[in-house]
Design an enzyme around this catalytic site. Sequence first.
Site, PDB file in Angstrom:
ATOM      1  N   GLY A 142      10.085  -4.933 -30.153  1.00  0.00           N
ATOM      2  CA  GLY A 142      11.417  -4.639 -29.629  1.00  0.00           C
ATOM      3  C   GLY A 142      11.787  -3.177 -29.738  1.00  0.00           C
ATOM      4  O   GLY A 142      12.316  -2.579 -28.798  1.00  0.00           O
ATOM      5  N   VAL A 143      11.510  -2.568 -30.876  1.00  0.00           N
ATOM      6  CA  VAL A 143      11.843  -1.165 -31.080  1.00  0.00           C
ATOM      7  C   VAL A 143      10.926  -0.256 -30.274  1.00  0.00           C
ATOM      8  O   VAL A 143      11.376   0.733 -29.683  1.00  0.00           O
ATOM      9  CB  VAL A 143      11.770  -0.800 -32.577  1.00  0.00           C
ATOM     10  CG1 VAL A 143      11.828   0.713 -32.773  1.00  0.00           C
ATOM     11  CG2 VAL A 143      12.915  -1.459 -33.340  1.00  0.00           C
ATOM     12  N   GLU A 144       9.654  -0.596 -30.217  1.00  0.00           N
ATOM     13  CA  GLU A 144       8.695   0.264 -29.529  1.00  0.00           C
ATOM     14  C   GLU A 144       8.925   0.297 -28.016  1.00  0.00           C
ATOM     15  O   GLU A 144       8.930   1.378 -27.411  1.00  0.00           O
ATOM     16  CB  GLU A 144       7.264  -0.193 -29.815  1.00  0.00           C
ATOM     17  CG  GLU A 144       6.789   0.063 -31.237  1.00  0.00           C
ATOM     18  CD  GLU A 144       6.587   1.538 -31.528  1.00  0.00           C
ATOM     19  OE1 GLU A 144       6.585   2.338 -30.577  1.00  0.00           O
ATOM     20  OE2 GLU A 144       6.440   1.884 -32.713  1.00  0.00           O
ATOM     21  N   THR A 145       9.089  -0.868 -27.396  1.00  0.00           N
ATOM     22  CA  THR A 145       9.129  -0.893 -25.924  1.00  0.00           C
ATOM     23  C   THR A 145      10.158  -1.845 -25.332  1.00  0.00           C
ATOM     24  O   THR A 145      10.088  -2.169 -24.152  1.00  0.00           O
ATOM     25  CB  THR A 145       7.752  -1.283 -25.360  1.00  0.00           C
ATOM     26  OG1 THR A 145       7.416  -2.606 -25.811  1.00  0.00           O
ATOM     27  CG2 THR A 145       6.672  -0.296 -25.778  1.00  0.00           C
ATOM     28  N   ILE A 192       8.852  -4.878 -34.217  1.00  0.00           N
ATOM     29  CA  ILE A 192       8.009  -3.762 -33.776  1.00  0.00           C
ATOM     30  C   ILE A 192       7.982  -3.686 -32.254  1.00  0.00           C
ATOM     31  O   ILE A 192       8.168  -2.624 -31.651  1.00  0.00           O
ATOM     32  CB  ILE A 192       6.582  -3.913 -34.325  1.00  0.00           C
ATOM     33  CG1 ILE A 192       6.552  -3.607 -35.827  1.00  0.00           C
ATOM     34  CG2 ILE A 192       5.613  -2.994 -33.581  1.00  0.00           C
ATOM     35  CD1 ILE A 192       6.849  -2.174 -36.176  1.00  0.00           C
TER      36      ILE A 192
END
Length: 303
Positions: free
Chosen positions: A128-131, A126
């Site tokens: 990694g993908v988000e920010t 989460i």
Amino acid sequence: MRIADACIVALVLLPVSAFADGSFAGRTRFDLDRADIQQFVAATAAEQKMEPLDVYRLLAKAEPQPKILEAMAKPAEKVSPWWQYRERFITEQRVAEGTQFMLEHRAKLEQARKATGVAPEYVVAIIGVETFYGRITGKYRVLDALTTLAFDYPPRAEYFRGELAQFIALSREEAVDPLTALGSYAGAMGAPQFMPSSYRRYAVDGSADAKRNLFADWDDIIASVANYFKEHGWVADGPVLAEAQLEADAPVTADPGNLVLNETVAGLKAKGVDFNTAEGAATPVLLVPAESAALAWVSRITK
């Protein structure tokens, strides 16, 4: 997956001229004499036991952002097919840095697993993908984003007015400066990109310093992401995905914009979706499209 995000944006293709006073040209501030803004100020001040003047002073410093409305009309997760979305987010660099992140924060990730049942790989994914592990957290002032969407984006004005009120409350509760806090075009903040309401409801103090800092405190960030999953019904060690195949002429389609558990195991199987799972027939599920680039090209050729 047994979790639903609180912020789902709508795909609405309206010209900028359709919003508010008809144009962003020359506008650097919001008209505080607008009836809807006055109603918002009165309601927010009463609910949070503030002086209306303090709310007005804050909104007077908000700046309209027309580019946010353009972004709302074409969010990548709504318009990109799975294979393009995957190529953008699941890269060798992101995976490598995710591995490093897990090693650096192993103790806190394990602590979060024991407290919530959420395995470390999901928390790390989460973030990694988000920010990109906290590096890309947004370039817009949260105040500007939420005020723009609250008063110049009619399709979801009610939702964003609620988030704006939540942001004002958050700025009074935590060390979040309402004039400098940056976030996404939708007003999501910090390494996990929590909306203000989610920040207030699901963020936890993972470092035991009596603060909830989702911008810079990794103990808080990890604990809060895990808590978010738990509070949305995460089942420890439960299945997340099952590979499925659609039978020919199956009366069901996988909507890339759907994030709601709108089907059941039995319901999908009855509609011609073939997959294996140990979950019960009544277990809520959703069908996620995961087409490949090759299938996309075949589709183009055969049309």
